[in-house]
Design an enzyme around this catalytic site. Structure first.
Site, mmCIF file in Angstrom:
data_model
loop_
_atom_site.group_PDB
_atom_site.id
_atom_site.type_symbol
_atom_site.label_atom_id
_atom_site.label_comp_id
_atom_site.label_asym_id
_atom_site.label_seq_id
_atom_site.Cartn_x
_atom_site.Cartn_y
_atom_site.Cartn_z
ATOM 1 N N ASP A 59 0.847 -1.202 0.000
ATOM 2 C CA ASP A 59 0.000 0.000 0.000
ATOM 3 C C ASP A 59 0.883 1.253 0.000
ATOM 4 O O ASP A 59 0.369 2.374 -0.081
ATOM 5 C CB ASP A 59 -1.014 -0.012 1.149
ATOM 6 C CG ASP A 59 -0.361 -0.042 2.514
ATOM 7 O OD1 ASP A 59 0.874 -0.224 2.604
ATOM 8 O OD2 ASP A 59 -1.095 0.102 3.523
ATOM 9 N N SER A 60 2.198 1.058 0.011
ATOM 10 C CA SER A 60 3.118 2.165 -0.255
ATOM 11 C C SER A 60 2.871 2.724 -1.664
ATOM 12 O O SER A 60 3.401 3.783 -2.005
ATOM 13 C CB SER A 60 4.578 1.717 -0.112
ATOM 14 O OG SER A 60 4.828 0.556 -0.871
ATOM 15 N N ASP A 68 -1.013 -6.045 -0.187
ATOM 16 C CA ASP A 68 -1.400 -5.405 1.073
ATOM 17 C C ASP A 68 -2.906 -5.184 1.137
ATOM 18 O O ASP A 68 -3.508 -4.709 0.158
ATOM 19 C CB ASP A 68 -0.730 -4.031 1.181
ATOM 20 C CG ASP A 68 0.491 -4.046 2.077
ATOM 21 O OD1 ASP A 68 0.605 -4.942 2.938
ATOM 22 O OD2 ASP A 68 1.340 -3.153 1.912
ATOM 23 N N LYS A 74 -1.141 -9.288 2.821
ATOM 24 C CA LYS A 74 -0.419 -8.839 4.012
ATOM 25 C C LYS A 74 -1.303 -7.873 4.763
ATOM 26 O O LYS A 74 -2.026 -7.082 4.149
ATOM 27 C CB LYS A 74 0.900 -8.164 3.622
ATOM 28 C CG LYS A 74 1.663 -7.596 4.814
ATOM 29 C CD LYS A 74 3.089 -7.232 4.461
ATOM 30 C CE LYS A 74 3.257 -5.861 3.861
ATOM 31 N NZ LYS A 74 2.748 -4.740 4.663
ATOM 32 N N GLU A 84 -1.438 -5.435 8.670
ATOM 33 C CA GLU A 84 -0.622 -4.905 9.765
ATOM 34 C C GLU A 84 -1.243 -5.264 11.118
ATOM 35 O O GLU A 84 -2.450 -5.399 11.256
ATOM 36 C CB GLU A 84 -0.499 -3.383 9.622
ATOM 37 C CG GLU A 84 0.220 -2.967 8.351
ATOM 38 C CD GLU A 84 0.412 -1.458 8.217
ATOM 39 O OE1 GLU A 84 -0.002 -0.705 9.139
ATOM 40 O OE2 GLU A 84 0.979 -1.031 7.200
ATOM 41 N N GLU A 106 9.356 -3.984 10.551
ATOM 42 C CA GLU A 106 9.787 -2.695 9.985
ATOM 43 C C GLU A 106 10.304 -1.772 11.086
ATOM 44 O O GLU A 106 9.635 -1.546 12.097
ATOM 45 C CB GLU A 106 8.607 -2.037 9.247
ATOM 46 C CG GLU A 106 8.993 -0.700 8.633
ATOM 47 C CD GLU A 106 8.012 -0.190 7.581
ATOM 48 O OE1 GLU A 106 7.067 -0.922 7.209
ATOM 49 O OE2 GLU A 106 8.207 0.951 7.116
HETATM 50 O O1 KIV Z 1 3.577 -1.140 1.610
HETATM 51 C C1 KIV Z 1 4.759 -1.493 1.645
HETATM 52 O O2 KIV Z 1 5.562 -1.188 0.758
HETATM 53 C C2 KIV Z 1 5.199 -2.275 2.781
HETATM 54 C C3 KIV Z 1 6.669 -2.527 2.906
HETATM 55 C C4 KIV Z 1 7.343 -1.313 3.373
HETATM 56 C C5 KIV Z 1 6.951 -3.700 3.764
HETATM 57 O O3 KIV Z 1 4.419 -2.663 3.584
#
Ligand code: KIV
Length: 278
Positions: free
Chosen positions: A57-58, A96, A126, A128, A195
């Site tokens: 989600d970056s 994510d 993924k 959190e 992280e």
């Molecule tokens: O969204 C992302 O890029 C991440 C990484 C920084 C692990 O969660």
């Protein structure tokens, strides 16, 4: 042999599956992960032999110009994940679950993850959080959806955490993070991202849990490493301290664009070789 020589790898799998991550940990082979948000980069990283492509989600910060990941939606993630999963021949593709798409509980998490899995072709998701997300991880795992956890600095909680800061410093915080890692493992996660965690704590968690740990700003002892690809490739002026820039692609790209513009303005492009005749 250099001090950083990797152990002799087992034959690389043609297609990376969940069990290959566990096997890599057992053999002490490092797992490589990079973010990818489109088919072009996914194809390049896949050809480079990166084991796991994370449609992070970056994407919100990196591709959509937001200052945090909070505005990212499932509708943003799906086309990106479909492009990456469609392009990857070998890598395991993980997507994510964005902020607001799973926190309400296992039912919401399952509905979101099923939608993502059905519409993208990705291999897993993924999310959190430690104990607070354990019921969600369990629900997805029970439904056959592989889940990667994410602990330490969790960007979706950046307002509560006071911005990007190292997490797990001090005995109490370290114990809490370790308990969260065990909870993520016990809920069925296949791996956990750590992280911005002190390297000693990341090493301890890596020893403590059976599942692979993937570090980002967590030192060298984790079972694998992940970086945001634009940090790794030097696409921006600034990268976080924990990232290493393996190229200066931003500069190369800018130079290419300047050369192109110069040639268009001077009339050097297009020429006979790049034009069609009747
Ligand atoms: O969204 C992302 O890029 C991440 C990484 C920084 C692990 O969660």
């Amino acid at each position: 042999m250099s001090a950083h020589a990797a152990p002799e790898p087992a034959a690389r799998p043609k297609r990376v599956r969940v069990h290959h991550l566990a096997e890599a940990k057992a053999r002490g082979e490092k797992i490589t992960m990079l973010t990818a948000y489109d088919a072009v980069t996914a194809r390049i990283f896949d050809a480079a032999g990166i084991d796991v492509l994370l449609v992070g989600d970056s994407i919100g910060n990196v591709m959509h110009g937001h200052t945090t990941t909070l505005p990212v939606t499932v509708d943003d993630m799906i086309p990106a994940a479909r492009a990456v999963a469609g392009a990857a021949q070998r890598a395991l593709v993980i997507v994510d679950l964005p902020f607001g798409s799973y926190e309400a509980g296992p039912e919401q998490a399952l509905a979101t993850a099923v939608r993502v899995m059905k519409s993208t072709g990705a291999a897993g998701v993924k999310l959190e959080g430690g104990r607070r997300s354990a019921a969600q991880i369990r629900a997805l795992t029970d439904a056959g959806i592989p889940v990667v956890g994410h602990l330490g600095y969790t960007p979706q909680s950046e307002n509560a955490l006071g911005g990007p800061r190292v997490q797990g410093r001090g005995d109490d915080a370290a114990a809490t993070l370790t308990e969260d890692a065990v909870a993520v493992q016990d809920a069925g996660a296949i791996a956990v991202v750590l992280e911005m965690v002190p390297l000693e704590l990341a090493a301890r968690v890596t020893e403590e849990v059976r599942i692979p740990t993937i570090g980002i700003g967590a030192g060298a002892a984790t079972d694998g490493q992940v970086l945001v690809w634009t940090d790794m490739a030097g696409m921006t002026d600034w990268s976080p301290r924990f990232a290493r820039r393996y190229a200066e692609l931003g500069r190369v790209l800018q130079q290419a664009a300047e050369d192109y513009a110069d040639e268009v303005r001077s009339g050097a492009f297009p020429d006979a070789g790049t034009s069609f005749e009747r």
